[in-house]
Design a protein around this motif. Structure first.
Motif: not given
Length: 125
Positions: A35-37, A3-19, A24-29
């Motif tokens: 989620m698109m990634l 569960y921790l590994r899976q949560l880590g994958i989802l959180l890493a993707i979330c952080v990457l989306g924020d980055v 891109i200048g916060k055109v998209l949240p």
């Protein structure tokens, strides 16, 4: 530990989306980009469903908890929103019906495409 590994994958993707959002200048949240990634990574099979399914199931089963802070925040702004209540309700109703019609249209289209594909397979024999 799984569960921790899976949560880590989802959180890493979330952080990457924020980055990406910042880059891109916060055109998209960032959460939308994350989620698109995730969709793209699942689509090209860089991430397998089994690598995130238990953590994703947990979030889906407990989704109501995540809406609680937002709902309480809206209640805190009730005095300011009271004058616009009719317009807000109208928008909620209209968008609900539009979403239902779009979903029904999509389902209808997919069913027609599946029937056409099945008919073509039947005709190829």
């Amino acid at each position: 530990m799984n569960y921790l590994r899976q949560l880590g994958i989802l959180l890493a993707i979330c952080v990457l989306g924020d980055v990406l959002s910042v880059l891109i200048g916060k055109v998209l949240p960032g959460n939308v980009l994350g989620m698109m990634l995730l969709l793209v990574l699942l689509g090209v099979r860089l991430i397998k469903c089994r690598q995130v399914e238990h953590a994703a199931d947990f979030f889906l089963k407990n989704m109501a908890i995540f809406f609680l802070p937002v709902s309480l925040g809206i209640l805190g702004l009730y005095a300011e929103l009271h004058s616009q209540l009719a317009a807000i309700l109208a928008v909620c109703l209209i968008t609900t019906f539009l979403t239902a019609f779009a979903t029904a249209g999509t389902v209808h289209l997919v069913l027609r495409l599946q029937q056409r594909k099945a008919a073509q397979k039947g005709g190829d024999r």
